[in-house]
Design an enzyme around this catalytic site. Structure first.
Site, PDB file in Angstrom:
ATOM      1  N   GLN A 155       0.811  -1.215   0.000  1.00  0.00           N
ATOM      2  CA  GLN A 155       0.000   0.000   0.000  1.00  0.00           C
ATOM      3  C   GLN A 155       0.841   1.260   0.000  1.00  0.00           C
ATOM      4  OE1 GLN A 155      -2.325  -1.459   3.619  1.00  0.00           O
ATOM      5  NE2 GLN A 155      -3.938  -0.381   2.502  1.00  0.00           N
TER       6      GLN A 155
ATOM      7  N   ASP B  77       6.049   5.071  -1.181  1.00  0.00           N
ATOM      8  CA  ASP B  77       7.412   5.594  -1.067  1.00  0.00           C
ATOM      9  C   ASP B  77       8.361   4.964  -2.078  1.00  0.00           C
ATOM     10  OD1 ASP B  77       7.678   3.040   0.043  1.00  0.00           O
ATOM     11  OD2 ASP B  77       7.545   3.798   2.087  1.00  0.00           O
TER      12      ASP B  77
ATOM     13  N   HIS C 123      -1.295   1.630  -4.497  1.00  0.00           N
ATOM     14  CA  HIS C 123      -1.707   3.035  -4.384  1.00  0.00           C
ATOM     15  C   HIS C 123      -0.809   3.964  -5.179  1.00  0.00           C
ATOM     16  CE1 HIS C 123      -3.854   2.079  -0.303  1.00  0.00           C
ATOM     17  NE2 HIS C 123      -4.506   1.609  -1.364  1.00  0.00           N
TER      18      HIS C 123
ATOM     19  N   CYS D 151      -4.669  14.404 -19.980  1.00  0.00           N
ATOM     20  CA  CYS D 151      -4.273  13.402 -20.986  1.00  0.00           C
ATOM     21  C   CYS D 151      -3.631  12.167 -20.380  1.00  0.00           C
ATOM     22  CB  CYS D 151      -3.323  14.025 -22.002  1.00  0.00           C
ATOM     23  SG  CYS D 151      -1.721  14.519 -21.327  1.00  0.00           S
TER      24      CYS D 151
ATOM     25  N   CYS E 103       0.279  18.373 -23.162  1.00  0.00           N
ATOM     26  CA  CYS E 103      -0.863  19.194 -23.572  1.00  0.00           C
ATOM     27  C   CYS E 103      -0.410  20.518 -24.169  1.00  0.00           C
ATOM     28  CB  CYS E 103      -1.781  19.436 -22.374  1.00  0.00           C
ATOM     29  SG  CYS E 103      -2.595  17.945 -21.742  1.00  0.00           S
TER      30      CYS E 103
ATOM     31  N   THR F  37       0.119  -3.315   8.347  1.00  0.00           N
ATOM     32  CA  THR F  37      -1.134  -2.736   7.876  1.00  0.00           C
ATOM     33  C   THR F  37      -2.256  -3.110   8.840  1.00  0.00           C
ATOM     34  OG1 THR F  37      -2.715  -2.690   6.058  1.00  0.00           O
ATOM     35  CG2 THR F  37      -1.523  -4.736   6.386  1.00  0.00           C
TER      36      THR F  37
END
Length: 536
Positions: free
Chosen positions: A127, A130, A167, A178, A203, A260
């Site tokens: 998750q 870093d 993540h 875009c 862009c 976690t």
């Protein structure tokens, strides 16, 4: 039922020490391990936490004192609806990125890399944003080296990915318009620290090209950190789902969860699916199951919720770094052969005595096998190589002439040459006669077929009857028989009927050969040959 083992009791409680050792043995013996990690494994890396007095939340509040945001609000996708919350988010991410850049991987990160080096890691899921797993050598799913662009869509090479970043990655930025991705540079961090989002170069270039050809202008998107927030779709969600399905199909035999709290919905679903597969592989009904297989280990300072009682088998209460160091220590004691490595030593400064210094130049490891086939045997240099042309002795005249013209060699030994003359062949047969053939391979002298009933290939040609001897051949039909010029040494004795063409009686021809001592009389007539000559 979940069994709780306190890591601090291993020095005083023998039962806890044996249980921890059994878990270490499970890690050492299993070969398809799934590791799922959270923010708890990075606490010892030098990254400040969020809620302490000098944490990131207080640093952000000093810059924005009037803004009140909870921790979850800083990672929710709805923050982009408000300009102030968006500026707070950019500032917070800039501070976090600066802290991560100076952080070092923890022992837990190196432990995961050790599992991969020992060919025991099936996959790692994290998750964390870093990217410290990639610093120890685990290629992440958000890494640019793992991505391929095809038909306008970015995909990842699933076989090369060793760490799946659920993540995203803070070391990249992504356009909100875009979806173009770029590495996060110091210029980006300087603008994020001020709460400003930089413009997307892709862009901007497209806008410039359209304006040059008088086309309608397009909106230029802004760059944001390439992390996945709450209630936000993962850009690589399809690829991650493919990787997860492939790992489930490979039947993992051990699941390790570290650092976690298991409160994110997507992660909880993933853990339950992997745990179900691990338990099915290590169930008592399986004939190939071993005692150390089919376990789910949860390592965290806080215990899991009650809903995990039937899913998690062991809860190791303690720091993740302390537990992995204990596992490595027990692993080396119980299975020392797994840690042996052959090294090549060379002398320093030419001193080869035992007192001289040595240095390691490289590690010698077993060559890898590819596929399911046997490894190809490699021979040392100099073995099983074709002979040099200069070392070969040829006995044919053309080869000898070519060798004399192209290279200077000693003349070949005549005794070693294989000659093909009739005398040499006869001499070779007399010296070493071939062994007799078996009865099944000997030529048959008789056949039960006659010449009329047998096939043409089976017929035997009988010798000619009344065949002339060798010394009598070419006497009747020699080269001088059909010669029109009559030799002066020939004497003819012909009758009158032969001269006028009505010769019914036989005449005799006396031929005198100067090269033969005797005279041979050859009968001439209708049955044999009629000789007509001119009367001179």
């Amino acid at each position: 039922m979940t069994v709780t083992l306190k890591l601090a009791d291993t020095t005083t409680n023998a039962q806890t020490r044996r249980a921890i050792a059994d878990l270490s043995l499970s890690v050492a013996k299993n070969k398809r391990i799934i590791v799922i990690t959270g923010a708890g494994i990075s606490c010892s890396c030098g990254i400040p936490d969020f809620r302490s007095s000098d944490g990131l939340y207080n640093l952000v509040k000093q810059q924005y004192p009037d803004v009140v945001l909870k921790g979850r609000d800083l990672f929710d996708a709805s923050l982009f609806r408000d300009g102030i919350s968006t500026s707070v988010f950019y500032t917070f991410i800039s501070r976090l990125k600066q802290s991560i850049d100076v952080a070092t991987p923890s022992p837990t990160h190196r432990f995961i890399k050790t599992l991969d080096t020992k060919k025991k890691l099936l996959r790692s899921y994290t998750q964390n944003i870093d990217g410290l797993e990639e610093r120890v050598g685990l290629m992440g799913s958000s890494s640019s080296s793992a991505k391929t662009v095809g038909k306008g869509k970015t995909k990842i090479r699933t076989r090369d990915v060793r760490n799946v970043q659920l993540h995203g990655d803070i070391h990249s930025v992504r356009c909100m318009s875009c979806s173009a991705e770029y590495p996060c540079t110091s210029d980006h961090l300087a603008m994020f620290l001020q709460g400003i989002a930089p413009d997307c170069p892709e862009c901007a270039s497209r806008l410039e090209a359209r304006v040059a050809r008088s086309a309608r202008a397009i909106r230029v998107g802004t760059l944001r950190p390439a992390i996945v927030l709450y209630d936000e779709t993962h850009p690589l969600g399809d690829d991650i789902g493919t990787i997860q399905s492939a790992d489930v199909a490979r039947k993992p035999d051990l699941l390790i969860i570290m650092g976690t709290s298991l409160k994110v919905h997507g992660l909880r679903k993933m853990v339950k699916e992997f745990a179900k597969t691990v338990h099915a592989y290590g169930s008592s009904g399986s004939s190939t199951a071993k005692p150390w297989q089919g376990k789910v280990i949860f390592v965290n300072k806080t215990p899991p919720a009650t809903e995990w009682n039937d899913i998690i088998d062991y809860h190791v209460e303690g720091d993740t770094d302390s537990w992995v160091e204990k596992v490595i220590e027990d692993w080396k004691k119980m299975r020392p052969a797994d840690w042996e490595a052959q090294q090549t030593l060379v002398s320093v400064d030419g001193n080869v005595s035992m007192s001289g210094g040595f240095k390691t130049v490289k590690d010698v490891s077993t060559p890898k096998r590819k596929g399911k086939g046997k490894a190809t045997k490699k021979f040392d240099d100099g073995e099983n190589l074709p002979p040099d042309f200069a070392d070969m002795v040829l006995s044919t005249p053309d080869a000898i002439a070519t060798r004399k013209s192209k290279m200077t060699l000693l003349p070949p030994d005549l005794d070693a040459m294989v000659l093909s003359t009739p005398d040499a062949i006869a001499a070779r047969k007399t010296k070493a006669a071939a062994p007799p053939l078996s009865p099944s391979k000997r030529g048959q002298s008789t056949s039960h077929y006659n010449d009329l009933e047998s096939s043409p290939s089976k017929r035997r040609v009988s010798p000619l009857k009344n065949q002339l001897r060798t010394d009598e051949r070419k006497v009747l039909f020699s080269e001088s028989t059909n010669n029109n010029i009559v030799d002066e040494n020939d004497v003819f004795d012909l009758s009158v009927e032969d001269v006028v063409g009505k010769g019914k009686t036989q005449a005799t021809k006396t031929v005198t050969k100067p090269t033969r001592k005797s005279t041979r009389v050859v009968p001439v007539g209708k049955a044999t040959r009629t000789t007509r000559s001119r009367i001179r």
